[in-house]
Each structure stands twice: as structure tokens, then as C-alpha cells.
Motif scaffolding. Structure first.
Motif, mmCIF file in Angstrom:
data_model
loop_
_atom_site.group_PDB
_atom_site.id
_atom_site.type_symbol
_atom_site.label_atom_id
_atom_site.label_comp_id
_atom_site.label_asym_id
_atom_site.label_seq_id
_atom_site.Cartn_x
_atom_site.Cartn_y
_atom_site.Cartn_z
ATOM 1 N N TRP A 1 6.799 5.018 0.308
ATOM 2 C CA TRP A 1 7.910 4.469 -0.532
ATOM 3 C C TRP A 1 7.664 4.979 -2.115
ATOM 4 C CZ3 TRP A 1 7.093 0.957 -4.021
ATOM 5 C CH2 TRP A 1 6.324 -0.275 -3.943
ATOM 6 N N SER A 2 6.152 4.970 -2.483
ATOM 7 C CA SER A 2 5.974 5.267 -3.743
ATOM 8 C C SER A 2 5.509 6.354 -4.477
ATOM 9 C CB SER A 2 4.643 4.115 -3.837
ATOM 10 O OG SER A 2 3.665 4.814 -3.300
ATOM 11 N N GLU A 3 5.935 7.309 -3.622
ATOM 12 C CA GLU A 3 5.726 8.519 -4.264
ATOM 13 C C GLU A 3 6.915 9.565 -4.179
ATOM 14 O OE1 GLU A 3 2.777 10.524 -1.509
ATOM 15 O OE2 GLU A 3 1.289 9.149 -2.154
ATOM 16 N N GLN A 4 7.185 10.204 -5.347
ATOM 17 C CA GLN A 4 8.275 11.148 -5.439
ATOM 18 C C GLN A 4 9.536 10.241 -5.122
ATOM 19 O OE1 GLN A 4 8.226 14.236 -6.520
ATOM 20 N NE2 GLN A 4 6.059 13.758 -6.941
ATOM 21 N N VAL A 5 9.625 9.346 -6.041
ATOM 22 C CA VAL A 5 10.986 8.510 -5.752
ATOM 23 C C VAL A 5 12.008 8.806 -7.001
ATOM 24 C CG1 VAL A 5 9.949 6.548 -4.378
ATOM 25 C CG2 VAL A 5 9.821 6.578 -6.963
ATOM 26 N N VAL A 6 13.162 8.657 -6.788
ATOM 27 C CA VAL A 6 14.095 8.711 -7.890
ATOM 28 C C VAL A 6 14.048 7.479 -8.695
ATOM 29 C CG1 VAL A 6 16.621 9.304 -8.467
ATOM 30 C CG2 VAL A 6 15.394 10.324 -6.455
ATOM 31 N N SER A 7 13.962 7.839 -10.251
ATOM 32 C CA SER A 7 13.585 6.702 -10.870
ATOM 33 C C SER A 7 15.207 6.399 -11.531
ATOM 34 C CB SER A 7 12.715 6.742 -12.229
ATOM 35 O OG SER A 7 12.867 5.913 -13.228
ATOM 36 N N MET B 1 12.344 12.372 -10.761
ATOM 37 C CA MET B 1 11.260 12.148 -9.657
ATOM 38 C C MET B 1 9.917 11.447 -10.398
ATOM 39 S SD MET B 1 12.751 12.843 -7.040
ATOM 40 C CE MET B 1 11.897 13.060 -5.610
ATOM 41 N N VAL B 2 9.412 10.195 -9.973
ATOM 42 C CA VAL B 2 8.250 9.789 -10.524
ATOM 43 C C VAL B 2 7.614 9.069 -9.380
ATOM 44 C CG1 VAL B 2 9.372 9.000 -12.667
ATOM 45 C CG2 VAL B 2 9.374 7.300 -10.876
ATOM 46 N N SER B 3 6.225 8.766 -9.479
ATOM 47 C CA SER B 3 5.476 7.913 -8.721
ATOM 48 C C SER B 3 5.085 6.432 -9.094
ATOM 49 C CB SER B 3 4.099 8.581 -8.543
ATOM 50 O OG SER B 3 4.294 10.146 -7.886
ATOM 51 N N ILE B 4 5.158 5.498 -8.259
ATOM 52 C CA ILE B 4 5.147 4.132 -8.758
ATOM 53 C C ILE B 4 3.794 3.462 -8.084
ATOM 54 C CG2 ILE B 4 6.198 1.809 -8.017
ATOM 55 C CD1 ILE B 4 8.755 3.547 -7.918
ATOM 56 N N ASP B 5 3.364 2.774 -8.861
ATOM 57 C CA ASP B 5 2.118 1.937 -8.409
ATOM 58 C C ASP B 5 2.688 0.927 -7.228
ATOM 59 O OD1 ASP B 5 -0.106 0.394 -7.576
ATOM 60 O OD2 ASP B 5 0.026 -0.778 -9.684
ATOM 61 N N PRO B 6 2.254 1.384 -5.729
ATOM 62 C CA PRO B 6 2.651 0.628 -4.638
ATOM 63 C C PRO B 6 2.231 -1.063 -4.458
ATOM 64 C CG PRO B 6 0.994 1.974 -4.071
ATOM 65 C CD PRO B 6 1.271 2.259 -5.375
ATOM 66 N N ALA C 1 0.734 -1.193 -0.213
ATOM 67 C CA ALA C 1 0.040 0.058 0.091
ATOM 68 C C ALA C 1 0.874 1.630 -0.238
ATOM 69 C CB ALA C 1 -1.044 0.125 1.265
ATOM 70 N N GLY C 2 2.353 1.175 0.110
ATOM 71 C CA GLY C 2 3.026 2.181 -0.063
ATOM 72 C C GLY C 2 3.671 2.547 1.437
ATOM 73 N N GLY C 3 3.207 1.981 2.452
ATOM 74 C CA GLY C 3 3.828 2.218 3.789
ATOM 75 C C GLY C 3 5.255 1.783 3.878
ATOM 76 N N LEU C 4 5.881 2.442 4.577
ATOM 77 C CA LEU C 4 7.208 2.175 5.228
ATOM 78 C C LEU C 4 7.204 2.493 6.450
ATOM 79 C CD1 LEU C 4 9.926 1.284 3.863
ATOM 80 C CD2 LEU C 4 10.652 3.935 3.728
ATOM 81 N N PHE C 5 7.685 1.355 7.396
ATOM 82 C CA PHE C 5 7.666 1.443 8.538
ATOM 83 C C PHE C 5 9.112 0.666 9.272
ATOM 84 C CE2 PHE C 5 3.473 0.566 7.277
ATOM 85 C CZ PHE C 5 2.724 1.590 7.671
ATOM 86 N N SER C 6 9.453 1.251 10.421
ATOM 87 C CA SER C 6 10.571 0.740 11.179
ATOM 88 C C SER C 6 10.363 0.347 12.429
ATOM 89 C CB SER C 6 11.982 1.575 10.929
ATOM 90 O OG SER C 6 11.774 2.777 11.654
#
Length: 103
Positions: A64-70, A77-82, A45-50
């Protein structure tokens, strides 16, 4: 005597959707002596937890799926389908994360 039994057609039960998020990857990072001290979890779902394994405290990081370096789009910067997330890699310091996708 023959008895006939009339049966009602059974209603189809709807499948319940599971609550929560599907995990696409998790990895330990950070050392305190010989013991790993953190766990990073990425979800579909795009969540990133530690999770800090010493204090048992969760941190919720940005998606992790929004505004990532491709790497395939000249570093733009791109968005990815999580939901395409398939695995993760974490730098030992925990400062950098790479998420593999099927895109």
C-alpha cells in the motif's frame, strides 16, 4: 566468621525483536446477507492482506506504500514510508482502500 561473597556483574540480556509485522489498521468489508465476509489488514511494513471469512483463505495484495495517489501532491504518484501508517478505510465493495498516515 565473616564470609564475603563475590558476585559477578549480571550480563544485560538483549531484547528480542518480535517476529511478524505491526498492524496499522484492519476493517471488515463485503456482505453476504447480514454478515461481513472479508477482513482487510494493512501493516506498518507496507503489507496489505485480505482474509475471506467464509473460506479462511488469505490474499496478499501489492504494497500500500508504493506508487500511491497523493491527495496533497495534485494527484501525482508518490511513495510513502510504510511505518507512518496509522489507520485504514475500505469501500464496502473492497475495491478501494484508504490508508491514513502521520506524514
Amino acid at each position: 566468621v565473616i564470609a564475603s561473597v563475590i558476585t559477578k556483574p549480571r550480563k544485560k540480556r538483549k531484547k528480542k525483536k518480535p517476529n511478524g509485522q505491526a498492524i496499522c489498521g484492519m476493517e471488515f468489508y463485503g456482505c453476504k446477507g447480514k454478515v461481513q465476509s472479508n477482513l482487510l489488514v494493512a501493516t506498518r511494513a507496507g503489507g496489505l492482506f485480505s482474509l475471506d471469512l467464509t473460506s479462511h483463505a488469505w490474499d496478499d495484495h501489492s504494497s500500500w506504500s508504493e506508487q500511491v495517489v497523493s491527495s496533497s501532491d495534485n494527484g501525482n504518484m508518490v511513495s510513502i514510508d510504510p511505518s507512518s501508517g496509522s489507520c485504514i478505510g475500505v469501500h464496502p465493495s473492497g475495491e478501494w482502500v484508504v490508508v491514513g498516515t502521520t506524514e
